[in-house]
Structures are given as structure tokens and as C-alpha cells.
Design an enzyme around this catalytic site. Structure first.
Site, PDB file in Angstrom:
ATOM      1  N   THR A  46       0.843  -1.197   0.000  1.00  0.00           N
ATOM      2  CA  THR A  46       0.000   0.000   0.000  1.00  0.00           C
ATOM      3  C   THR A  46       0.873   1.240   0.000  1.00  0.00           C
ATOM      4  O   THR A  46       1.940   1.261   0.615  1.00  0.00           O
ATOM      5  CB  THR A  46      -0.949   0.042   1.218  1.00  0.00           C
ATOM      6  OG1 THR A  46      -0.198   0.189   2.415  1.00  0.00           O
ATOM      7  CG2 THR A  46      -1.803  -1.209   1.303  1.00  0.00           C
ATOM      8  N   GLU A  47       0.423   2.247  -0.729  1.00  0.00           N
ATOM      9  CA  GLU A  47       1.073   3.553  -0.720  1.00  0.00           C
ATOM     10  C   GLU A  47       0.063   4.515  -0.117  1.00  0.00           C
ATOM     11  O   GLU A  47      -1.044   4.647  -0.622  1.00  0.00           O
ATOM     12  CB  GLU A  47       1.464   3.978  -2.135  1.00  0.00           C
ATOM     13  CG  GLU A  47       2.569   3.124  -2.712  1.00  0.00           C
ATOM     14  CD  GLU A  47       2.997   3.576  -4.091  1.00  0.00           C
ATOM     15  OE1 GLU A  47       4.203   3.494  -4.365  1.00  0.00           O
ATOM     16  OE2 GLU A  47       2.138   4.000  -4.888  1.00  0.00           O
ATOM     17  N   ASN A  48       0.473   5.147   0.951  1.00  0.00           N
ATOM     18  CA  ASN A  48      -0.449   5.987   1.711  1.00  0.00           C
ATOM     19  C   ASN A  48       0.003   7.433   1.682  1.00  0.00           C
ATOM     20  O   ASN A  48       0.574   7.942   2.634  1.00  0.00           O
ATOM     21  CB  ASN A  48      -0.528   5.475   3.144  1.00  0.00           C
ATOM     22  CG  ASN A  48      -1.008   4.044   3.185  1.00  0.00           C
ATOM     23  OD1 ASN A  48      -2.190   3.793   3.105  1.00  0.00           O
ATOM     24  ND2 ASN A  48      -0.076   3.096   3.255  1.00  0.00           N
TER      25      ASN A  48
END
Length: 159
Positions: A46-48
Site C-alpha cells: 500500500t502507498e499511503n
């Protein structure tokens, strides 16, 4: 099998994380990354937010915002793997609730200017300004006192 296929895990995680953060939805992507390709189990990355995006970078400076990102991940994992929550009470410290997001954002900015980590959460048709969440009622009460000393109308609520 253990649970749903990876694409379903991805869809669930994406949905749960977006519920708790106000980042722009950049969609879901696939990539041939080593950390995904070389694992013997379903894997997601995931890229947050992005530190080169001014708006994202500001949000990522807030520990309360990071806590909400973590909560979104935990909610997604719980839903993807059909896990039940243990009944752990969280004492949340709130300093305001508004029908208009701009008003909540303004109060959150005032709180941050006075050294509090503020988070705006949309729940029950209101934008609520939260400055902390604790498993210990004593810690929540201490933050309420600090907030009151700083001029905020703070109180504890539980969900």
C-alpha cells in the site's frame, strides 16, 4: 484456502483505508515488484500518500492521521480475513463537531497550532475534531485537561 484471492484482499483494503483518510483515490494498480513477486503467499503493497505532494505531506506529519491510516489497514485485514474485534474500549477526546468540513478543519488547525494532533473524522453526518484516542481513561482525561487549559471545549466519548 485461507481467504479471498489477492484482488479481493486489495479491493477490501483499498475500500477500508479510503474510509478513514481524505486522500484522493488514485485507484488500484498492479506491479511486478520483488516484494510482491517473490512471496509464497498473497501480498499487497500500500502507498499511503506521497511526501512530494504538499497536501499529503502535511497530513503525514500528524500522528493522529497516521493512526487513522493504520486503523484503515487493520479494518481491511479484519474484514478480508473475517476476524472479529476484541472488545477494547477506546476513549476518544473530541473538541468539536460540525456540519461543515471547513469549520472542523479550522478548529483542527487551531488545535495543531497549540501543539495537539488533530484529526477530522466524518461520522454520524458530522465532521468531528478528535485530538486523541486512548485505551486508558486516565490518559484521555489528562488530554481533556490539557485541551481545556488551552481553551478548547474537550470531552471523552467511546465507540
Amino acid at each position: 484456502g485461507v481467504g479471498a484471492p489477492t484482488t479481493t484482499y486489495r479491493d477490501i483494503m483499498h475500500e477500508e483505508i479510503l474510509k478513514v483518510v481524505d486522500f484522493r483515490d488514485r485507484g488500484k494498480k498492479t506491479a511486478n515488484f520483488h516484494v510482491l513477486r517473490e512471496t509464497a503467499m498473497p501480498a499487497l503493497l500500500t502507498e499511503n500518500g506521497f511526501v512530494d505532494n504538499t497536501s499529503d505531506a502535511e497530513k503525514l506529519k500528524s500522528s493522529a492521521f497516521i493512526q487513522s491510516i493504520a486503523r484503515g489497514h487493520a479494518n481491511g485485514l479484519a474484514r478480508a480475513f473475517n476476524l472479529s474485534k476484541k472488545a477494547a474500549a477506546l476513549y476518544k477526546v473530541q473538541i468539536g463537531a460540525f456540519r461543515t468540513k471547513a469549520n472542523a478543519d479550522s478548529l483542527a488547525a487551531q488545535a495543531e497550532a497549540k501543539g495537539f494532533d488533530a484529526l477530522v473524522i466524518y461520522r454520524d453526518s458530522l465532521y468531528k475534531v478528535q485530538i486523541g484516542a486512548f485505551s486508558s481513561k486516565e490518559n484521555a482525561e489528562a488530554l481533556v485537561q490539557q485541551a481545556k487549559n488551552a481553551g478548547f471545549d474537550a470531552f471523552i466519548y467511546q465507540e
